[in-house]
Scaffold this active site. Structure first.
Site, mmCIF file in Angstrom:
data_model
loop_
_atom_site.group_PDB
_atom_site.id
_atom_site.type_symbol
_atom_site.label_atom_id
_atom_site.label_comp_id
_atom_site.label_asym_id
_atom_site.label_seq_id
_atom_site.Cartn_x
_atom_site.Cartn_y
_atom_site.Cartn_z
ATOM 1 N N ASP A 151 -100.434 -22.109 46.285
ATOM 2 C CA ASP A 151 -100.165 -20.794 46.883
ATOM 3 C C ASP A 151 -98.651 -20.651 47.019
ATOM 4 O O ASP A 151 -98.045 -21.301 47.878
ATOM 5 C CB ASP A 151 -100.843 -20.669 48.261
ATOM 6 C CG ASP A 151 -102.373 -20.616 48.160
ATOM 7 O OD1 ASP A 151 -102.914 -21.196 47.207
ATOM 8 O OD2 ASP A 151 -103.011 -20.014 49.046
ATOM 9 N N LYS A 214 -102.274 -12.764 47.048
ATOM 10 C CA LYS A 214 -102.654 -13.073 48.424
ATOM 11 C C LYS A 214 -101.786 -12.255 49.365
ATOM 12 O O LYS A 214 -100.599 -12.070 49.110
ATOM 13 C CB LYS A 214 -102.462 -14.579 48.625
ATOM 14 C CG LYS A 214 -102.650 -15.107 50.035
ATOM 15 C CD LYS A 214 -102.520 -16.635 50.037
ATOM 16 C CE LYS A 214 -102.379 -17.182 51.444
ATOM 17 N NZ LYS A 214 -102.187 -18.655 51.460
ATOM 18 N N LYS A 250 -106.876 -12.623 47.733
ATOM 19 C CA LYS A 250 -107.031 -13.481 48.918
ATOM 20 C C LYS A 250 -106.331 -12.880 50.130
ATOM 21 O O LYS A 250 -105.116 -12.929 50.228
ATOM 22 C CB LYS A 250 -106.467 -14.882 48.631
ATOM 23 C CG LYS A 250 -106.529 -15.830 49.847
ATOM 24 C CD LYS A 250 -106.022 -17.220 49.502
ATOM 25 C CE LYS A 250 -105.905 -18.093 50.754
ATOM 26 N NZ LYS A 250 -105.402 -19.454 50.459
#
Length: 314
Positions: A151, A214, A250
């Site tokens: 991430d 995300k 996400k």
């Protein structure tokens, strides 16, 4: 792999209609939620999409180990058994930890004979304000330690000053540093200023090869909100219609209740369709959400809410 002039023009031309986005977000939140067994089914679906996360300054090998054990058996076995779901292999989607804790997580999962992916937040998380060289090294080290998902955080400065080509080039380098690992790109939407910026950053991240986009690190003052999510999933849809390539979504940060997790799944179903309702294309970044979901499932099975000691915490 350079971003084409045509793609860049697409990014520059974008304008988001704020009122329309806010109206749509209200609609989604106003939906009636499913009850009884249908709600239980939605909640189990949500569990399988969670990236079970610990990102605290006091993380130790033992609490990472505990997190991994919880991820492999997220809902108490007897509760699953009474729903006839004990043999369906229900786990969370992944565990997510700091780069220095990746080796601990990999070791714990291996010892438990689990093939659960380990995700790591790299690239100078959460601010992304360290030199590019160290951010790239951090990605490589996390991958070497066994993380199969990374991430990354974008450089918000580039987004805020409209340097889209430079942002593309930077994310591209992270993509290469990830190698075979999945790359989830964190936009830190609370720090991007406008919906239009969020949309542009989403597109540039996807063009540069992100597997997921995300919302947040969870460390900003504003994290995952429904209006921002709508902007991001519409960018995912437009990108899919133009390229045929499916990118995952996400939301992360501040998602704490079982009911919210159902709203997130509803949003995905309505905006992107059933195909996006699985961990390949949808993740929930959360640390305390699972406890509330398990609590609701306990209530569904037994008709009462558990005392705190009845559900072991992650």
């Amino acid at each position: 792999n350079v971003v084409s002039q045509q793609d860049l023009e697409w990014v520059l031309k974008i304008r988001v209609n704020t009122q329309a986005v806010l109206k749509r977000a209200q609609q989604i939140q106003g939906r009636k939620v499913a009850k009884k067994q249908w709600q239980a089914a939605w909640l189990l679906k949500a569990v399988t999409c969670i990236d079970l996360t610990t990102l605290a300054g006091d993380d130790t090998p033992s609490n990472v180990h505990r997190l991994c054990m919880k991820a492999t058996q997220p809902i108490r076995h007897d509760l699953l058994k009474s729903m006839d779901m004990h043999d369906k292999g229900i786990t969370t989607a992944a565990v997510c930890v700091y780069p220095s804790r990746v080796a601990d997580a990999v070791k714990s999962l291996k010892a438990a004979n689990s093939s659960l992916p380990v995700a790591s937040v790299a690239t100078g998380f959460p601010a992304g304000q360290t030199p590019l060289k160290t951010r790239l090294e951090e990605v490589q080290m996390a991958v070497e330690d066994g993380a199969t998902e990374i991430d990354i955080v974008i450089n918000r400065t580039l987004a805020l000053t409209g340097q889209w080509r430079a942002l593309y080039d930077e994310i591209r380098q992270f993509r290469e540093a990830c190698g075979d690992a999945h790359m989830k790109t964190i936009l830190a939407v609370g720090e991007l200023g406008t919906f239009t910026n969020v949309y542009k950053a989403s597109l540039v991240s996807m063009m540069a090869g992100s597997d997921f986009i995300k919302t947040s690190t969870g460390k900003e003052t504003v994290n995952a909100t429904y209006p921002v999510a709508i902007v991001m999933v519409r960018a995912i849809r437009d990108y899919f219609l133009r390229t045929g390539y499916k990118v995952g979504f996400k939301p992360a940060g501040g998602i704490r209740t079982a009911q919210e997790s159902v709203v997130w799944l509803t949003l995905m179903k309505e905006e992107l369709g059933d195909e996006w309702l699985n961990p390949h294309l949808f993740r929930l970044g959360a640390s305390s959400l699972l406890a509330d979901i398990e609590r609701q499932i306990y209530h569904y099975v037994t008709g009462r809410y558990p005392a705190y000691h009845e559900l072991p915490m992650a």
